[in-house]
Design an enzyme around this catalytic site. Structure first.
Site, PDB file in Angstrom:
ATOM      1  CB  SER A  50      -0.925   0.016   1.224  1.00  0.00           C
ATOM      2  OG  SER A  50      -0.195  -0.195   2.426  1.00  0.00           O
ATOM      3  CG  ASP A  88       1.722  -6.549   1.520  1.00  0.00           C
ATOM      4  OD1 ASP A  88       1.224  -7.618   1.912  1.00  0.00           O
ATOM      5  OD2 ASP A  88       1.120  -5.465   1.564  1.00  0.00           O
ATOM      6  CD  GLU A 186      -7.928  -5.064   1.397  1.00  0.00           C
ATOM      7  OE1 GLU A 186      -8.047  -3.876   1.030  1.00  0.00           O
ATOM      8  OE2 GLU A 186      -6.865  -5.699   1.308  1.00  0.00           O
TER       9      GLU A 186
END
EC number: 2.1.2.11
Length: 269
Positions: A50, A88, A186
């Protein structure tokens, strides 16, 4: 707090589900925020891809590279957090082949200093998760709304409604069977997240997945009110720092232009 509490480990995260203790995870992309987030007492710090959106200003996460993720992970690792450090794996770092996935995940541990990696995907990526965990690299799964799949999904849309629910449950079971130690849920209905959480023996960590997950994760910039362009429904702002920062910069500009700064106090003799 980070100097007083003991180091959080992967077994600790698993034990938290068994003991029904809620898991807290927060993003950090650099050394200063890593120190602040860890001092706040979170159980896990996520160096999320992100950062492509929040830190670098892109429209999505797809342009983030391995080198960028390693760079940011190293910065966070230098804070020596007591929280477990998860990073990630960026787009195309694990999709090409199992061999490349293992090599890149190894780099994230060896060069970046991560203690675990997060891989998006369910049944389609279970073979990759199995291979990575087989070489003793802990993997956190991620299903539901997977940002690296936004083109297939048609954007950032809630997943798991109606006929999709069964597939997402199958994804969760596949990720667990492949050896993941936890899984991010999510952008799915809270009822589905509750069912998955009850079905799995590994912890679920929700973001936009309701209150019944074993833990929650949010982006630090979102909870501090630093992302003014958008505010997803699942975000709760615990502070509004954007106007505070802008005001501080404005006062600096005014004082420099007026000659009020620097003063003798800020000068050397």
């Amino acid at each position: 707090m980070s100097d007083m509490r003991k180091k959080v480990t992967i077994p600790d995260i698993l034990k938290m589900k068994q003991e029904r203790r809620r898991i807290t995870m927060m993003t950090a992309y650099d050394y200063p925020f890593a120190r602040l987030v860890d001092s706040g007492g979170v159980d896990a710090i996520l160096v999320g891809d992100s950062l492509g959106v929040v830190f670098s200003g892109h429209d999505n996460t797809l342009s983030v590279t391995m080198d960028e993720m390693i760079y940011h992970t190293r910065a966070v690792a230098r804070a020596k957090p007591q929280a477990v450090l998860v990073t990630d794996m960026p787009f195309m770092s694990y999709q090409v082949s199992v061999e490349e996935a293992c090599r890149n995940c190894g780099r994230m541990i060896q060069e970046g200093g991560a203690q675990a990696v997060k891989i998006e995907g369910g049944m389609n990526m279970s073979h990759v998760i199995r291979a990575v965990t087989s070489i003793d690299i802990p993997v956190m799964g991620h299903i539901g709304l997977t940002p690296q799949s936004i083109h297939r999904m048609g954007g950032y849309r809630v997943q798991g409604r109606k006929e999709q629910a069964e597939r997402i449950m199958e994804d969760a079971l596949a990720v667990q069977a492949a050896g993941a130690f936890s899984i991010v849920l999510e952008g799915i209905p809270s009822s589905l997240a509750a069912s998955i959480t009850a079905e799995l023996s590994i912890p679920t960590i929700g973001i936009g997945a309701g209150p019944d997950c074993d833990g929650q994760v949010l982006v630090i910039h979102d909870i501090l009110g630093l992302c003014e362009k958008y505010s997803p429904k699942f975000v709760k702002r615990y502070a509004e720092l954007a106007p505070v920062i802008t005001d501080a910069v404005n006062r600096y500009v005014e004082e420099v232009r007026s000659g009020a700064f620097p003063t003798e106090e800020h000068s050397f003799n």
